[in-house]
Design a protein around this motif. Sequence first.
Motif, PDB file in Angstrom:
ATOM      1  N   ARG A   1      -5.602  -4.304  -7.351  1.00  0.00           N
ATOM      2  CA  ARG A   1      -6.528  -3.183  -7.242  1.00  0.00           C
ATOM      3  C   ARG A   1      -7.386  -3.256  -5.984  1.00  0.00           C
ATOM      4  N   ALA A   2      -7.600  -4.473  -5.483  1.00  0.00           N
ATOM      5  CA  ALA A   2      -8.453  -4.647  -4.302  1.00  0.00           C
ATOM      6  C   ALA A   2      -7.657  -4.822  -3.016  1.00  0.00           C
ATOM      7  N   ARG A   3      -6.340  -4.642  -3.071  1.00  0.00           N
ATOM      8  CA  ARG A   3      -5.502  -5.001  -1.926  1.00  0.00           C
ATOM      9  C   ARG A   3      -5.806  -4.183  -0.676  1.00  0.00           C
ATOM     10  N   ALA A   4      -6.305  -2.965  -0.839  1.00  0.00           N
ATOM     11  CA  ALA A   4      -6.606  -2.134   0.334  1.00  0.00           C
ATOM     12  C   ALA A   4      -7.745  -2.725   1.157  1.00  0.00           C
ATOM     13  N   SER A   5      -8.579  -3.552   0.531  1.00  0.00           N
ATOM     14  CA  SER A   5      -9.709  -4.144   1.260  1.00  0.00           C
ATOM     15  C   SER A   5      -9.391  -5.551   1.770  1.00  0.00           C
ATOM     16  N   TYR A   6      -8.158  -6.011   1.595  1.00  0.00           N
ATOM     17  CA  TYR A   6      -7.808  -7.360   2.047  1.00  0.00           C
ATOM     18  C   TYR A   6      -7.894  -7.456   3.564  1.00  0.00           C
ATOM     19  N   ASP A   7      -8.448  -8.556   4.048  1.00  0.00           N
ATOM     20  CA  ASP A   7      -8.559  -8.795   5.490  1.00  0.00           C
ATOM     21  C   ASP A   7      -7.199  -9.235   6.028  1.00  0.00           C
ATOM     22  N   THR A   8      -6.491  -8.325   6.648  1.00  0.00           N
ATOM     23  CA  THR A   8      -5.122  -8.610   7.083  1.00  0.00           C
ATOM     24  C   THR A   8      -5.064  -9.572   8.273  1.00  0.00           C
TER      25      THR A   8
ATOM     26  N   TRP B   1      -7.935 -16.132  -0.941  1.00  0.00           N
ATOM     27  CA  TRP B   1      -8.352 -14.902  -1.631  1.00  0.00           C
ATOM     28  C   TRP B   1      -8.010 -14.980  -3.114  1.00  0.00           C
TER      29      TRP B   1
ATOM     30  N   LEU C   1       0.835  -1.201   0.000  1.00  0.00           N
ATOM     31  CA  LEU C   1       0.000   0.000   0.000  1.00  0.00           C
ATOM     32  C   LEU C   1       0.870   1.252   0.000  1.00  0.00           C
TER      33      LEU C   1
END
Length: 209
Positions: free
Chosen positions: A73-80, A88, A30
């Motif tokens: 593109r969706a990495r900011a919404s990944y459940d860390t 995923w 990020l």
Amino acid sequence: MPHTARKVPPRDPPAPPHDLDDASVIVWSLREPERFAALFRRHAPAIMRYVVRRLGPGPADDIVAETFLVAFRARASYDTARGDARAWLYGIATNLVRRHRRDEVRQLRALARTGADPVTESFSDAADTRLSAGAARRALAAALARLPAAQRDVLLLVAWEGLTYDEAGRALGVPAGTVRSRMNRARGKLRGALGGIDPTAVTEEQADE
């Protein structure tokens, strides 16, 4: 003569440490997007194998590339909280494979006729002890082609890729209980097609762990 400072070429950024889990790599990316390449290096070979098994080599490169583009593109919404991003990524790849359902079924039906097999090899060894290799592969390919798409997704994620029921549920966006139910139905159909042989039995035990 004035002194001119010599330009130093930029250095490549250091590779992320190998002990970083997937979630940490995603968080790092990020701030520094190029770090996401570590996730590609880590998981692209397995995703490629999965897509090739399902659709053959033709569309595989494009689907794998799109899988990681969607993930980036969706990495900011990944459940860390999920340190391992496998489920995923398999979920994204499976969604993309769904666009090619007809190609998948066509390939399985061709295997059922010919026995030529890049697809069912991982299952066939378990069945080959009681059926000839060719017969096992043809019967298995035909049975896979007849499965409803949702059951085939579950069966292949668990039996081919070694995902647990929880992981497969996360990949497909359904509860683990639904995965278990679909898996049981799919296994029953395979047993019927293979004369009572269940080539997924070992995987079933692993999925429960």
